[in-house]
Design an enzyme around this catalytic site. Structure first.
Site, PDB file in Angstrom:
ATOM      1  N   SER A  82       0.870  -1.177   0.000  1.00 27.55           N
ATOM      2  CA  SER A  82       0.000   0.000   0.000  1.00 27.55           C
ATOM      3  C   SER A  82       0.903   1.222   0.000  1.00 27.55           C
ATOM      4  O   SER A  82       1.683   1.409   0.938  1.00 27.55           O
ATOM      5  CB  SER A  82      -0.911   0.022   1.229  1.00 27.55           C
ATOM      6  OG  SER A  82      -1.544   1.285   1.321  1.00 27.55           O
ATOM      7  N   SER A  84       0.260   4.386   0.473  1.00 23.40           N
ATOM      8  CA  SER A  84       0.035   5.259   1.635  1.00 23.40           C
ATOM      9  C   SER A  84       0.199   4.490   2.941  1.00 23.40           C
ATOM     10  O   SER A  84       0.510   5.066   3.975  1.00 23.40           O
ATOM     11  CB  SER A  84      -1.386   5.829   1.585  1.00 23.40           C
ATOM     12  OG  SER A  84      -2.325   4.751   1.650  1.00 23.40           O
ATOM     13  N   THR A  87      -4.631   1.963   3.264  1.00 18.37           N
ATOM     14  CA  THR A  87      -5.779   1.452   2.508  1.00 18.37           C
ATOM     15  C   THR A  87      -6.435   0.317   3.288  1.00 18.37           C
ATOM     16  O   THR A  87      -5.779  -0.683   3.590  1.00 18.37           O
ATOM     17  CB  THR A  87      -5.303   1.005   1.109  1.00 18.37           C
ATOM     18  OG1 THR A  87      -4.789   2.167   0.466  1.00 18.37           O
ATOM     19  CG2 THR A  87      -6.419   0.419   0.281  1.00 18.37           C
ATOM     20  N   GLU A 213      -7.859   7.538 -14.170  1.00 17.28           N
ATOM     21  CA  GLU A 213      -7.444   8.455 -13.103  1.00 17.28           C
ATOM     22  C   GLU A 213      -6.778   9.729 -13.619  1.00 17.28           C
ATOM     23  O   GLU A 213      -6.972  10.791 -13.040  1.00 17.28           O
ATOM     24  CB  GLU A 213      -6.520   7.735 -12.117  1.00 17.28           C
ATOM     25  CG  GLU A 213      -7.238   6.647 -11.332  1.00 17.28           C
ATOM     26  CD  GLU A 213      -6.332   5.993 -10.304  1.00 17.28           C
ATOM     27  OE1 GLU A 213      -5.849   6.678  -9.395  1.00 17.28           O
ATOM     28  OE2 GLU A 213      -6.094   4.771 -10.428  1.00 17.28           O
ATOM     29  N   HIS A 229     -14.057 -15.497 -27.806  1.00 17.62           N
ATOM     30  CA  HIS A 229     -15.017 -16.541 -27.451  1.00 17.62           C
ATOM     31  C   HIS A 229     -16.262 -15.975 -26.784  1.00 17.62           C
ATOM     32  O   HIS A 229     -17.073 -16.740 -26.266  1.00 17.62           O
ATOM     33  CB  HIS A 229     -14.324 -17.593 -26.568  1.00 17.62           C
ATOM     34  CG  HIS A 229     -13.176 -18.240 -27.278  1.00 17.62           C
ATOM     35  ND1 HIS A 229     -13.316 -19.355 -28.079  1.00 17.62           N
ATOM     36  CD2 HIS A 229     -11.874 -17.872 -27.371  1.00 17.62           C
ATOM     37  CE1 HIS A 229     -12.135 -19.666 -28.615  1.00 17.62           C
ATOM     38  NE2 HIS A 229     -11.236 -18.772 -28.189  1.00 17.62           N
ATOM     39  N   LYS A 323     -12.890   7.480   0.227  1.00 18.01           N
ATOM     40  CA  LYS A 323     -12.070   7.048   1.365  1.00 18.01           C
ATOM     41  C   LYS A 323     -12.465   7.815   2.624  1.00 18.01           C
ATOM     42  O   LYS A 323     -12.524   7.252   3.714  1.00 18.01           O
ATOM     43  CB  LYS A 323     -10.568   7.219   1.067  1.00 18.01           C
ATOM     44  CG  LYS A 323     -10.023   6.163   0.109  1.00 18.01           C
ATOM     45  CD  LYS A 323      -8.511   6.299  -0.093  1.00 18.01           C
ATOM     46  CE  LYS A 323      -7.995   5.202  -1.022  1.00 18.01           C
ATOM     47  NZ  LYS A 323      -6.568   5.264  -1.283  1.00 18.01           N
TER      48      LYS A 323
HETATM   49  O1  PA5 Z   1      -4.192   5.688  -7.777  1.00 16.85           O
HETATM   50  C1  PA5 Z   1      -4.693   5.774  -6.670  1.00 16.85           C
HETATM   51  O2  PA5 Z   1      -4.623   6.804  -5.981  1.00 16.85           O
HETATM   52  C2  PA5 Z   1      -5.435   4.596  -6.107  1.00 16.85           C
HETATM   53  O3  PA5 Z   1      -5.650   3.615  -7.061  1.00 16.85           O
HETATM   54  C3  PA5 Z   1      -4.658   4.037  -4.893  1.00 16.85           C
HETATM   55  O4  PA5 Z   1      -3.480   3.402  -5.305  1.00 16.85           O
HETATM   56  C4  PA5 Z   1      -5.551   3.076  -4.131  1.00 16.85           C
HETATM   57  O5  PA5 Z   1      -6.680   3.776  -3.650  1.00 16.85           O
HETATM   58  C5  PA5 Z   1      -4.848   2.415  -2.965  1.00 16.85           C
HETATM   59  O6  PA5 Z   1      -4.182   3.341  -2.162  1.00 16.85           O
HETATM   60  P1  PA5 Z   1      -2.677   2.997  -1.718  1.00 16.85           P
HETATM   61  O7  PA5 Z   1      -1.930   2.853  -3.010  1.00 16.85           O
HETATM   62  O8  PA5 Z   1      -2.225   4.154  -0.922  1.00 16.85           O
HETATM   63  O9  PA5 Z   1      -2.757   1.721  -0.946  1.00 16.85           O
END
Ligand code: PA5
Length: 333
Positions: A82, A84, A87, A213, A229, A323
């Site tokens: 993760s 951050s 998550t 994103e 298929h 979140k």
């Molecule tokens: O691109 C993003 O911000 C998200 O896809 C995050 O990667 C996702 O929400 C998970 O968070 P983290 O990568 O901090 O675990």
């Protein structure tokens, strides 16, 4: 975002050096690898699975959920990734793996995951903070790769990494120019990104996530030969979508020749089911460089499409808002 994408080669080189310094403990007897992560933190595991597909006999599962499945095998390795460290799905799955007494390693820049890992004496491969998670793909993917090598799951990928880093640095300006042209083709269209090999499946997924994103648009992905298929029959409806869709085929020199043939026939058989089709070939010698070549091109396309749409690629307000709402309802529970 564009600068971060263009910095991918330097990021990969830095990640390789940094992750070698971490104390991981004894190698693991070969077992399956389960990697828990979400979004930008999960893709590194998918990339490793694609890379290993026909050369490393290790099964890698990406767990994108709260709970480890019944198939969690304690003889293998559990990696919680993760960016951050906060998550909730990943942190919950990590706790499951610790309770199950699996061998666990974390890859994170900090947060709850790093704190809980420290409490349990679990090794953490640190990644530098301050980036949007998806812009840390070089750190997250290469940290995982080096960790798997150091724990005895695969050979060293140093030679392959050196090629990938060199190629991306040399070709980035040309890829950027190409990405600007491709973005023009995708403006106001629905991209249908088709992978033609297991190496490129995660690259197609990365295109989708980055278009979502960074460019803030929808994107659909599919995988050949499976596409032939089922989805092949549905192409063309609803008509409104077909008129606006652009097929983007990702091709590699190791794409099975029968699948490459399917790609060509598919375009003829489904004519009218899409507006336009583009074929993009990977570049480079080794599998890793080829994977990186199309990944970086897709990242650049997402930045250029954001520019054409007049949107800022950096903020992901809806992810943040969701979140926040989830955290609020945890506190209330
Ligand atoms: O691109 C993003 O911000 C998200 O896809 C995050 O990667 C996702 O929400 C998970 O968070 P983290 O990568 O901090 O675990």
């Amino acid at each position: 975002m564009l600068d971060m994408v263009l910095g991918l080669p330097e990021q990969m080189a830095e990640a390789a050096a940094r992750s070698r310094g971490v104390k991981l403990g004894r190698p693991v007897k070969r077992g399956p690898v389960m990697v828990a992560g979400m979004g930008g933190s999960a893709i590194g595991a998918d990339l490793a699975r694609g890379l290993f597909w026909d050369e490393v006999p290790v099964s890698i599962t990406t767990l994108r959920d709260y709970r480890a499945p019944a198939a969690l095998d304690r003889s293998g390795l559990f990696v919680a990734v993760s960016y951050s460290g906060n998550t909730e799905e990943t942190v919950t799955a990590f706790r499951d793996a610790v309770r199950a007494r699996s061998r666990v390693v974390c890859i994170t820049s900090g947060g709850t995951l790093a704190a809980q890992a420290a409490r349990h004496g679990i090794p953490v491969v640190p990644v530098p903070g301050g980036l949007p998670p998806r812009a840390a793909v070089g750190h997250l993917f290469v940290s995982l790769l080096v960790t798997l090598e150091r724990l005895g799951f695969c050979r060293s990928y140093d030679r392959d990494l050196a090629e990938a880093v060199g190629l991306a640095a040399e070709r980035r300006a040309a890829w950027h120019r190409r990405a600007a042209r491709l973005a023009g083709r995708l403006l106001d269209r629905l991209p249908l990104v088709y992978s033609t090999s297991r190496l490129l499946d995660p690259v197609a997924d990365r295109w989708r996530c980055q278009l979502n994103e960074n460019a803030k648009v929808m994107c659909h992905t599919s995988y050949l030969p499976e596409h032939n298929h089922n989805e092949i029959v549905g192409m063309g409806a609803p008509g409104l979508l077909a008129e606006r869709s652009v097929v983007v085929g990702l091709l590699d020199r190791d794409t099975n020749p029968r699948t490459a043939l399917r790609w060509r026939h598919l375009l003829a058989v489904t004519r009218g089911g899409y507006r336009q089709a583009l074929a993009l070939e990977s570049e480079g010698r080794f599998r890793l460089a080829r994977l990186v070549s199309l990944l970086m091109l897709g990242d650049l396309v997402s930045c250029e499409l954001a520019r054409l749409r007049g949107v800022d690629p950096l903020p992901v307000n809806r992810i943040d808002e969701l979140k926040r709402r989830m955290a609020r309802s945890r506190r209330q529970a």
